[in-house]
Design an enzyme around this catalytic site. Structure first.
Site, PDB file in Angstrom:
ATOM      1  N   CYS A 115       8.152 -26.340  -3.175  1.00 28.02           N
ATOM      2  CA  CYS A 115       8.808 -25.891  -1.945  1.00 28.02           C
ATOM      3  C   CYS A 115       7.806 -25.115  -1.094  1.00 28.02           C
ATOM      4  CB  CYS A 115      10.010 -25.015  -2.278  1.00 28.02           C
ATOM      5  SG  CYS A 115      10.775 -24.229  -0.852  1.00 28.02           S
TER       6      CYS A 115
ATOM      7  N   ASP B 152     -19.152  13.172   2.324  1.00 26.70           N
ATOM      8  CA  ASP B 152     -19.988  13.138   3.522  1.00 26.70           C
ATOM      9  C   ASP B 152     -20.933  14.323   3.604  1.00 26.70           C
ATOM     10  OD1 ASP B 152     -20.302  11.179   5.460  1.00 26.70           O
ATOM     11  OD2 ASP B 152     -19.418  12.420   7.030  1.00 26.70           O
TER      12      ASP B 152
ATOM     13  N   ASP C   8      -7.558   9.018  14.375  1.00 20.55           N
ATOM     14  CA  ASP C   8      -6.377   8.341  13.848  1.00 20.55           C
ATOM     15  C   ASP C   8      -5.489   7.811  14.977  1.00 20.55           C
ATOM     16  OD1 ASP C   8      -5.853  10.887  14.698  1.00 20.55           O
ATOM     17  OD2 ASP C   8      -4.883  11.568  12.869  1.00 20.55           O
TER      18      ASP C   8
END
Length: 994
Positions: free
Chosen positions: A20, A307, A694
């Site tokens: 299917c 970082d 953001d």
């Protein structure tokens, strides 16, 4: 010759291979032993349950040729079936369904009809619905249930198996609208308030105050701005929705017990910079909660971005990976929540509740001792790191630490778990844990957090290439171990998932005082504003607790939805497709469109274009392949491995690649110059240009046509920490507001960017409000100053009003209160939380937002990067919430302190003047006092923050208050520049020698 049984067996085997094209199950046979054919025109392979669903709740037509389905034997009649379009109900007995099976099918159909209301209008014409997921299991048949629709030959099948199969086909989530009894009165009041504001502003403009024209003009300008700001904030909340997820259906579809899990792989990012400001123990708890998450371990990879290239972070992560070997099996064995040990052990609850295992108490005590020893080791590392050796840090093997110079060091990657030795204490596999520190060199622009996140995107694509990404701040741990499964209910939904760029979870916080004096929980934003946006095109991205579709981060467009009958302004605002959009989509699919009219929101390539181009080139045409590769490398960077990973929509890495080769390539993609002359940060990944990357990243995705989802599970998915003292909170708000101002003055400003794209109008309203709200600080500052000026001068901004005009003033205040009350009613937000939000809107507006506007203007126009940071601190108190009473003097405190003092002085001056002037002066005074008290009540939490604890008011506050009070008292008594009253004789009448 073959026997008849063997021939029939081969035939059934061949028929069983037909799959299917909607759900992936076998098509199955009819009662006559023939293959089931849903469409008589094109014979498009569809199984019986999918055919029944399409006729009952779908388009009632073939997904391929769009021909209306005819009614087959045993199918229930539906509206639109003609006399010659089907069979008699007598033929229903030809199907070998038992009564129990028929009853279960009816129940399932009713449930499906109830839960599929969100799916109408989705793209059901696509030939393949299931989103394939891979990883290292890409050869398997992903996302499919290995249960036949009907047994070959029409024989009996297990009833529970049929019901399970039918349940797994149902949607994985459901959109639940807010009850009309709650939302309709809210909408009516919004419209009524809009009308009242219009009439009120008309009255204010047509009735100036002659003797105080300047004050009247300032007040009217401020009121017009407040009205515009309210419209931008209010109307995106017109269609709030809730969502329900069905984790059991997700498991039935993708994670069945005893079978290999087909859930999609997820790469989880944790970002940190300075371990002295972001304690390693906090980061360690976040990492431990990730490693213990309730998700297949081979599908979870945790990447920690350091970082700051700190050896302290590296060593703390090494200790964390060792502790995880005993912590993870303990969490999964007893199903504890939350799975961050610091927060689990400090819970003030009965930990024996629902834990009946006899060994639990003993193991819990042992685990707590282990964790205390782990904390001692981490704290010892922190103490050691306080003093940096002159020769720099040296690793355990004697080699110098490569990151001794934080601004000039090579890229570093260390895989702690996930390869050899990545097993827990019980011998089970652990999720992958990778330490990443990107290369830093002088003279390069590194773009802070956004650059670090883009480096993680590339590293994870090379090493694991999960199709979905979760990013968390180092202080946001997983509070609900099933959070990833909650997100997969949307991202892996066969119909909804292909249009979703990310699933945003609300932020919840620990360690906040009960009264939440400075609205740190931000409940109004997370429980009202974002739920309203979810009903339009989805919530904005808030920086953490967000699960991304990797394809959307690469700048690709979502598939175009089919045409819908709805059109016009309302449909374009609330989610319908406009005629203009359908036309633009046709133009977008045209390969020969003119380059002069390229929409800036549309990426250079769409995923379909790239795949068609590679297929059309053919592997024999080396020139075409070379051109395609050059175009991709110009867009994504000079890494053939990474470029190849971007074309793998379902993720995974080549099985032939060795770990050494992949690590070498991962070091290359985090080099300083990798992003040069590429589209990283402009069209791909986290977008550069603002400290609030953001908002900008989410806006670009929505402008391309993606939608986002807001997921609010009953148990909060993630929890973090928030600054609770006044100064730190204002500095946090300053950073957010500064980022919004940067976006406002950039090319990505929502006011003018992305027209002609696929951004809904109300979604644009929300983004405009998100970037323009700091500007409200200027009219707010003036409006909070006006009450004091009116009390000191005896003038007022409103003329003497008639009884008819007073009706509009009263109606305005009543509509404001009614809007707030009804908003709290449908959202469930408490009145205390709503009131704290209103108070801090004023406090933040006249301090942090105001400084952000001027700082942003200086940065954009003059290139001057100023920084309003904390300059001193004074607190030596201990105990719970000691930080709440810590006072740190910062320049952000000057404007609200000034407003408080001048309004208090104004109240004293106004009352004393009324006492001296007699009874008739009290009437006009009440209006002025009302506005002054409005300012003082909103600034009351700020006043408490200045006072600190009892008898501990900082000296600088006392000095500043006395100074300002003296100045304004002298202005009122002696200078009095706001009036025309003179104290000497009239020179014009008497002459100079009078």
């Amino acid at each position: 010759m073959e026997s008849e049984a063997e021939t029939k067996g081969k035939t059934l085997k061949n028929m069983g291979s037909q799959v299917c094209q909607i759900c992936g199950d076998q098509v199955g046979l009819t009662v006559n032993g023939e293959p089931f054919v849903a469409c008589d025109v094109c014979a498009f392979p569809v199984c019986r349950p999918c055919y029944e669903y399409e006729r009952k709740d779908g388009n009632q037509s073939c997904p391929q040729c769009k021909t209306r389905y005819k009614r087959h034997k045993g199918s229930p009649a539906i509206s639109g079936d003609g006399k010659d379009n089907g069979v008699n109900d007598d033929d229903a007995s030809d199907l070998h369904y038992s009564d129990t099976q028929n009853e279960k099918q009816k129940v399932s159909e009713r449930m499906l009809s109830w839960h599929m209301n969100y799916g109408r209008g989705e793209d059901i014409g696509a030939p393949k619905y299931d989103k394939e997921v891979s990883g290292e299991l890409s050869a398997a048949s992903p996302g499919r249930l290995s249960v036949s629709s009907l047994p070959p030959g029409g024989g009996e099948m297990d009833q529970s198996q049929f019901f399970v199969n039918d349940e797994a086909r149902q949607p994985l989530s459901r959109k639940v609208s807010v009850p009309s009894s709650r939302i309709n009165p809210y909408r009516m009041v919004i419209v009524l308030r809009l009308i009242i504001i219009s009439i009120f502003l008309h009255y204010r403009l047509t009735n100036p105050v002659p003797n105080a024209y300047a004050l009247w003009l300032i007040s009217v300008i401020c009121e017009i701005w407040f009205a515009i700001s309210w419209i931008l904030d209010q109307f995106p909340k017109w269609l709030p929705v809730n969502r329900e997820t069905y984790l059991d259906r997700l498991s039935l579809r993708y994670d069945r017990e005893g079978e290999t899990s087909q859930l999609a792989a997820v790469d989880i990012f944790v970002s940190t910079v300075d371990p002295l400001k972001e304690p390693p123990l906090v980061t360690a708890n976040t990492v431990l909660s990730i490693l213990a998450v309730d998700y297949p371990v081979d599908k979870v990879s945790c990447y920690v971005s350091d970082d700051g290239a700190a050896m302290l972070t590296f060593e703390a992560l090494s200790e964390t990976s060792e502790f995880a070997r005993i912590w993870v099996p303990f969490c999964k064995k007893y199903n504890i929540e939350p799975r961050a040990p610091e927060w689990y052990f400090c819970q003030k609850i009965d930990y024996l509740k629902d834990k009946v295992h006899p060994s639990f108490v003993k193991e819990r005590r042992a685990m707590k001792r282990e964790y205390e020893e782990f904390k001692i080791r981490i704290n010892a590392l922190v103490s050691k790191a306080q003093k940096v050796p002159e020769e720099g840090w040296v690793m355990q093997d004697g080699t110098p630490w490569p990151g001794n110079n934080t601004r000039d060091h090579p890229g570093m990657i260390q895989v702690f778990l996930g390869q050899s030795g990545g097993l827990d204490s019980e011998g089970n596999e652990l999720p992958r844990l990778v330490y990443v520190s990107r290369e830093k060199r002088p003279g390069f622009q590194h773009h802070k957090k956004a650059g670090a996140m883009n480096a993680l995107v590339r590293v994870s694509a090379v090493l694991t290439n999960g199709p979905f990404l979760l990013n968390l701040d180092c202080d946001h741990y997983i509070n609900n171990s099933k959070a990833l499964r909650e997100a997969m209910c949307f991202l892996m939904d066969p119909n909804l998932g292909k249009y979703v760029c990310y699933v945003q979870f609300p932020q919840r916080f620990d360690g906040i005082d009960r009264n939440d004096r400075y609205a740190n929980r931000n409940t109004v934003f997370f429980d009202i504003n974002l739920r309203g946006l979810d009903g339009i095109q989805g919530p904005v991205y808030v920086g953490t607790g967000c699960v991304f579709n990797r394809t959307a981060l690469y700048g690709y467009e979502p598939p175009h939805k089919p045409k819908q009958k709805k059109s016009g302004f309302l449909s374009s605002c609330f989610g319908g497709s406009r005629k203009k959009s359908s036309k633009s989509s046709k133009k977008g699919s045209d390969k020969k469109k003119s380059k002069k009219h390229v929409d800036p929101t549309v990426p250079i390539f769409s995923l379909e274009d790239i795949e068609e181009g590679v297929e059309g080139a053919g592997f024999d045409d080396e020139k075409s392949l070379l051109m395609s590769q050059m175009s991709l490398e110009k867009r994504f960077g000079q890494s053939a491995v990474f470029v190849a990973s971007t074309l793998m929509e379902n993720g995974g890495v080549p099985q032939s690649a060795t770990p050494e080769t992949l690590l070498k390539e991962a070091i290359h993609v985090i080099s300083c110059g990798y992003e040069d002359k590429t589209e990283w940060g402009s069209e791909i990944g986290w977008i550069y240009g603002s400290v609030t990357e953001d908002i900008l990243t989410g806006f670009k995705m929505h402008a391309r046509g993606w939608r986002s989802i807001y997921c609010m599970p009953a148990r909060p998915a993630f929890k973090g920490s928030a600054p609770i003292n006044l100064s730190d909170r204002l500095n946090q708000v300053l950073r957010w507001a500064l980022g919004s101002v940067e976006i406002l003055f950039s090319r990505h400003c929502p006011i003018w960017y992305g027209y002609g794209g696929r951004l809904k109008w109300l979604e644009r309203f929300a983004y405009v409000n998100t970037t323009i709200y700091p500007i409200t600080a200027i009219p707010l500052l003036f409006y909070c100053t006006l009450p004091a000026v009116c009390l000191l001068t005896g003038k007022f901004i409103i003329p003497q009003i008639s009884n008819f005009a007073s009706i509009w003033f009263i109606s305005l205040f009543l509509s404001i209160f009614a809007t707030g009350i009804l908003e709290m009613r449908w959202s469930g937000v408490g009145i205390d939380e709503w009131w704290r939000n209103e108070q801090f809107w004023v406090i933040g507006g006249v301090s942090a937002h105001l400084f952000a506007v001027f700082q942003g203007l200086l940065k954009v126009l003059a290139g001057i990067d100023t920084n309003f940071t904390v300059t001193s601190k004074a607190s030596d108190e201990d105990g719970d919430f000691a930080e709440l009473y810590m006072f740190k003097w910062t320049t952000l405190l000057i404007p609200p302190t000034t407003l408080l003092i001048i309004n208090l002085v104004g109240v004293v001056a106004g009352i004393s003047y009324a006492i001296n002037s007699g009874y008739q002066s009290w009437g006009p005074l009440f209006g002025k006092l009302f506005f002054a008290f409005w300012v003082i009540v909103h600034l009351y939490p700020f006043l408490k923050g200045l006072m600190g604890r009892q008898n501990r008011t900082p000296t600088i506050v006392v000095v500043w208050a006395i100074l300002l009070a003296s100045i304004f008292s002298l202005l009122w008594v002696r200078v009095d520049p706001f009036t025309t009253r003179v104290t000497g004789p009239d020179v014009e009448l008497c002459g100079i020698n009078c």
